[in-house]
Enzyme design. Structure first.
Site, PDB file in Angstrom:
ATOM      1  N   GLY A  22       0.820  -1.201   0.000  1.00 18.97           N
ATOM      2  CA  GLY A  22       0.000   0.000   0.000  1.00 18.97           C
ATOM      3  C   GLY A  22       0.851   1.247   0.000  1.00 18.97           C
ATOM      4  CB  THR A  76      -7.464  21.309  21.274  1.00 18.05           C
ATOM      5  OG1 THR A  76      -7.837  22.630  21.656  1.00 18.05           O
ATOM      6  CG2 THR A  76      -7.140  21.281  19.788  1.00 18.05           C
ATOM      7  CB  VAL A 102      -0.465  -6.198   4.583  1.00 15.14           C
ATOM      8  CG1 VAL A 102      -0.950  -7.376   5.430  1.00 15.14           C
ATOM      9  CG2 VAL A 102      -1.205  -4.928   4.975  1.00 15.14           C
ATOM     10  CG  ASP A 122      -5.829  -2.007  -2.829  1.00 12.18           C
ATOM     11  OD1 ASP A 122      -6.143  -1.825  -4.016  1.00 12.18           O
ATOM     12  OD2 ASP A 122      -5.843  -1.082  -1.987  1.00 12.18           O
ATOM     13  CG  ASN A 145       1.762   0.757   7.059  1.00  9.49           C
ATOM     14  OD1 ASN A 145       2.882   1.157   7.367  1.00  9.49           O
ATOM     15  ND2 ASN A 145       0.674   1.149   7.699  1.00  9.49           N
TER      16      ASN A 145
END
Length: 254
Positions: free
Chosen positions: A8, A184, A13, A109, A11
């Site tokens: 990807g 915040t 996998v 993918d 990352n």
């Protein structure tokens, strides 16, 4: 057993799988400047961590949405397994009927995840993959891939917000207790997590309206475990979906 990689934008996998089980699922950082030797060492180290040797591997397969890295990792995997792995794309048998304007343009993918989902879950299906982008793929009641949506990913949206607002800082995605933030950081967390959860719930509802029926919804990807627990719709978390899809496609191309 085979070595399977899904490359990807953020990352990679990585996992080992056979017809009986998935032995592990890990993630490496996608790095376009790494050499094939550096990636081969990364893969070797991960395999050694799980006690897997070259002799245990019959081969490998790769799905990728990052073309500059694909060839490098093909060569790296060949160093590890002794065989050049197939790359999911045109010319590879998947068994999936893709009803799109240009089937060749569909990301590898998305195809891999849909292949596994069609085998393991009852259609019609919505398959969610939460990574750099959040994708929602639709498979009809006959098992045809009929389309979907691509949405800016949770982390991409957060990073953009932080980069464009001088007073905002990077945040984690854990320890959120309520929707209405009192500071915040919690306001940002709530916007990211509950906002994405509400978006996914809403998109599922709209997709089902177009289909005219309820669907099985399956989610995978590194960020899905943060968002799915906040969704109101029942969604199956399946971190091994992509690897099983790669195994199925590998078997179809022996």
């Amino acid at each position: 057993m085979i070595l399977a990689l899904d490359i990807g934008n953020t990352n990679i996998v990585i996992g080992c799988i056979d017809e009986h089980k998935t032995y592990f699922v890990e993630r490496l950082r996608t790095d376009a400047v790494k050499t094939e030797l550096e990636y081969a060492l990364d893969l070797k180290n991960v395999l050694e961590l799980y006690g897997i040797t070259r002799e245990d591997l019959e081969g490998g397969i790769i799905a990728s949405v990052v073309p500059p890295v694909s060839t490098t990792l093909q060569r790296a995997m060949e160093k590890i397994t002794g065989k050049k792995p197939p790359l999911v794309g045109p010319g590879i048998r998947t068994g999936l009927n893709i009803k799109m304007d240009n089937p060749a343009s569909v990301g590898a993918d998305l195809i891999v995840a849909a292949v596994a989902a069609v085998r393991d879950y009852p259609p019609p299906l919505i398959v969610i993959d939460m990574g750099t982008a959040t994708t929602m793929t639709v498979v009809d009641e006959c098992g045809n891939y009929i389309g979907g949506v691509i949405i800016p990913g949770l982390q991409v949206s957060l990073d953009s917000l932080v980069n464009r607002a001088a007073q905002l800082t990077k945040i984690g995605l854990d320890n959120l207790k309520q929707v209405i933030g009192k500071n915040t950081i919690d306001c940002m967390k709530s916007g990211a997590l509950y906002g994405n959860a509400a978006m996914i719930d809403g998109m599922i509802e709209r997709m089902e309206e177009e289909l005219g029926r309820k669907t099985t919804v399956v989610a995978t990807g590194g960020l899905s475990r943060f968002v799915v627990p906040h969704c109101r719709r029942e969604i199956i978390l399946d971190d091994g979906l992509l690897l099983r899809g790669l195994w199925i496609i590998y078997q179809k191309n022996l």
